[in-house]
Design a protein around this motif. Structure first.
Motif, PDB file in Angstrom:
ATOM      1  N   THR A 175      32.407  -3.679  42.406  1.00 40.94           N
ATOM      2  CA  THR A 175      31.425  -4.758  42.234  1.00 40.94           C
ATOM      3  C   THR A 175      31.687  -5.532  40.950  1.00 40.94           C
ATOM      4  O   THR A 175      32.356  -5.057  40.029  1.00 40.94           O
ATOM      5  CB  THR A 175      29.997  -4.198  42.175  1.00 40.94           C
ATOM      6  N   SER A 176      31.132  -6.721  40.867  1.00 43.26           N
ATOM      7  CA  SER A 176      31.147  -7.461  39.616  1.00 43.26           C
ATOM      8  C   SER A 176      30.247  -6.745  38.615  1.00 43.26           C
ATOM      9  O   SER A 176      29.223  -6.160  38.997  1.00 43.26           O
ATOM     10  CB  SER A 176      30.634  -8.891  39.830  1.00 43.26           C
ATOM     11  N   VAL A 209      30.286  -0.529  40.302  1.00 42.97           N
ATOM     12  CA  VAL A 209      30.337   0.503  41.337  1.00 42.97           C
ATOM     13  C   VAL A 209      31.639   0.319  42.116  1.00 42.97           C
ATOM     14  O   VAL A 209      31.959  -0.798  42.546  1.00 42.97           O
ATOM     15  CB  VAL A 209      29.133   0.403  42.292  1.00 42.97           C
ATOM     16  N   THR A 210      32.376   1.418  42.287  1.00 45.50           N
ATOM     17  CA  THR A 210      33.631   1.369  43.035  1.00 45.50           C
ATOM     18  C   THR A 210      33.495   2.162  44.323  1.00 45.50           C
ATOM     19  O   THR A 210      33.011   3.305  44.327  1.00 45.50           O
ATOM     20  CB  THR A 210      34.795   1.917  42.197  1.00 45.50           C
ATOM     21  N   THR A 211      33.907   1.539  45.438  1.00 47.15           N
ATOM     22  CA  THR A 211      33.945   2.184  46.749  1.00 47.15           C
ATOM     23  C   THR A 211      35.349   1.977  47.320  1.00 47.15           C
ATOM     24  O   THR A 211      36.178   1.265  46.727  1.00 47.15           O
ATOM     25  CB  THR A 211      32.900   1.563  47.700  1.00 47.15           C
ATOM     26  N   PHE A 219      27.231   0.602  49.580  1.00 47.86           N
ATOM     27  CA  PHE A 219      27.513   1.646  48.594  1.00 47.86           C
ATOM     28  C   PHE A 219      27.991   2.955  49.221  1.00 47.86           C
ATOM     29  O   PHE A 219      28.361   3.888  48.500  1.00 47.86           O
ATOM     30  CB  PHE A 219      26.263   1.928  47.757  1.00 47.86           C
ATOM     31  N   THR A 220      27.972   3.067  50.514  1.00 50.90           N
ATOM     32  CA  THR A 220      28.401   4.298  51.171  1.00 50.90           C
ATOM     33  C   THR A 220      29.843   4.625  50.778  1.00 50.90           C
ATOM     34  O   THR A 220      30.723   3.772  50.804  1.00 50.90           O
ATOM     35  CB  THR A 220      28.313   4.158  52.698  1.00 50.90           C
ATOM     36  N   GLY A 221      30.048   5.891  50.389  1.00 52.63           N
ATOM     37  CA  GLY A 221      31.385   6.318  50.000  1.00 52.63           C
ATOM     38  C   GLY A 221      31.773   5.952  48.586  1.00 52.63           C
ATOM     39  O   GLY A 221      32.967   6.012  48.233  1.00 52.63           O
ATOM     40  N   ALA A 222      30.813   5.545  47.760  1.00 53.70           N
ATOM     41  CA  ALA A 222      31.112   5.178  46.379  1.00 53.70           C
ATOM     42  C   ALA A 222      31.864   6.305  45.683  1.00 53.70           C
ATOM     43  O   ALA A 222      31.526   7.492  45.803  1.00 53.70           O
ATOM     44  CB  ALA A 222      29.831   4.856  45.625  1.00 53.70           C
ATOM     45  N   THR A 223      32.901   5.938  44.937  1.00 54.25           N
ATOM     46  CA  THR A 223      33.739   6.936  44.260  1.00 54.25           C
ATOM     47  C   THR A 223      33.511   6.979  42.759  1.00 54.25           C
ATOM     48  O   THR A 223      33.853   7.976  42.112  1.00 54.25           O
ATOM     49  CB  THR A 223      35.226   6.644  44.524  1.00 54.25           C
ATOM     50  N   SER A 224      32.944   5.914  42.197  1.00 58.98           N
ATOM     51  CA  SER A 224      32.672   5.946  40.752  1.00 58.98           C
ATOM     52  C   SER A 224      31.644   4.886  40.374  1.00 58.98           C
ATOM     53  O   SER A 224      31.515   3.862  41.042  1.00 58.98           O
ATOM     54  CB  SER A 224      33.955   5.731  39.937  1.00 58.98           C
ATOM     55  N   VAL A 225      30.945   5.203  39.297  1.00 56.23           N
ATOM     56  CA  VAL A 225      30.053   4.243  38.639  1.00 56.23           C
ATOM     57  C   VAL A 225      30.417   4.262  37.170  1.00 56.23           C
ATOM     58  O   VAL A 225      30.516   5.338  36.556  1.00 56.23           O
ATOM     59  CB  VAL A 225      28.572   4.612  38.816  1.00 56.23           C
ATOM     60  N   LYS A 226      30.639   3.096  36.605  1.00 58.09           N
ATOM     61  CA  LYS A 226      31.038   3.034  35.202  1.00 58.09           C
ATOM     62  C   LYS A 226      30.105   2.132  34.400  1.00 58.09           C
ATOM     63  O   LYS A 226      29.671   1.082  34.883  1.00 58.09           O
ATOM     64  CB  LYS A 226      32.474   2.537  35.065  1.00 58.09           C
TER      65      LYS A 226
END
Length: 245
Positions: free
Chosen positions: A69-70, A62-64, A24-31
């Motif tokens: 992620t699925s 989660v987007t990195t 998850f390091t550097g994650a740019t968004s959570v939707k």
């Protein structure tokens, strides 16, 4: 695959959701579905996100820089609605009441103003039952139902002090009944029944401190029971006088 804790929350959003996974390091968004959520990366394996408002079931992603992620299902629970109480008043010791409404199946607590909170029994999504906690004083308090979908107010419960009787006059009469007796005391204005032993008596409430009861037919000496939403007083007696033979 990532996991969520909790996996459900109110449709209004605002609750904290812990997402566990890897990289998850550097994650740019959570939707949540197509809505972006504010979030904090706690570690390479954990993110804390604040759920936005929504409805139904949505996928959390989660987007990195390495990808997305699925989706993992998150369930929005609608806010509870309560419409009626079966008992809107009761004694200081509390009373059982049924709350009817909608979206009540996840109810976890019911509070009676500042008197206290209790755990309800869930009957179904539209009905819960609860016993009011004991109050030290007579008062009317708001009822708040809390579920996983949030909290709701709008209904009130009145604690009523029990009646007290200080006298009955006359305290005797013929076995045929019909004697009109004045019963004095306090808390009598909400009287719901008067019985002589187990026999119901007709009565008229004159004030909070006085009512007139009409003795039903009977024999011997019986207890006079005066009942209000606050309880029953059974301190007075009435003696039936047999006819001469």
């Amino acid at each position: 695959m990532a996991t969520l804790n909790p996996t459900q929350g109110p449709s209004s959003g605002g609750n904290s959701v812990v997402i566990t996974g890897t990289n998850f390091t550097g994650a740019t968004s959570v939707k949540f579905g197509n809505k972006s959520a504010s979030f904090t990366v706690n570690s390479p394996t954990q993110i804390t996100a604040i759920a936005p408002s929504g409805s139904g079931v949505v996928g959390v992603t989660v987007t990195t820089p390495g990808g997305t992620t699925s989706p993992v299902n998150y369930f929005y629970v609608p806010q509870p609605i309560k419409t009626t109480l079966s008992n809107t008043s009761g004694p200081l010791a509390g009373a059982t009441t049924t709350i009817s409404g909608a979206n009540l199946s996840t109810a976890s607590s019911v509070s009676f103003g500042t008197v206290g909170s209790v755990t309800p029994t869930v009957v179904n999504d539209n009905t819960i039952t609860v016993t009011a906690p004991t109050s030290a004083t007579a008062q009317t308090v708001p009822i708040t139902v809390t579920t996983k979908g949030g909290s709701t107010n709008g209904l009130f419960f009145s604690y009523v002090a029990g009646p007290t009787t200080t006298g009955i006059n006359p305290a005797s009469g013929p076995e045929a009944g019909g004697t009109a007796s004045t019963i004095t005391g306090t808390g009598l204005s909400d009287t719901t029944s008067v019985t002589y032993g187990t026999a119901s008596a007709a009565f008229v409430v004159n004030s909070d401190t006085e009512l007139i009861a009409y003795a039903p037919p009977g024999t011997g000496t019986v207890t006079v029971n005066v009942t209000t939403p606050g309880g029953t007083d059974s301190t007075q007696t009435f003696t039936y006088v047999p006819p001469p033979t």
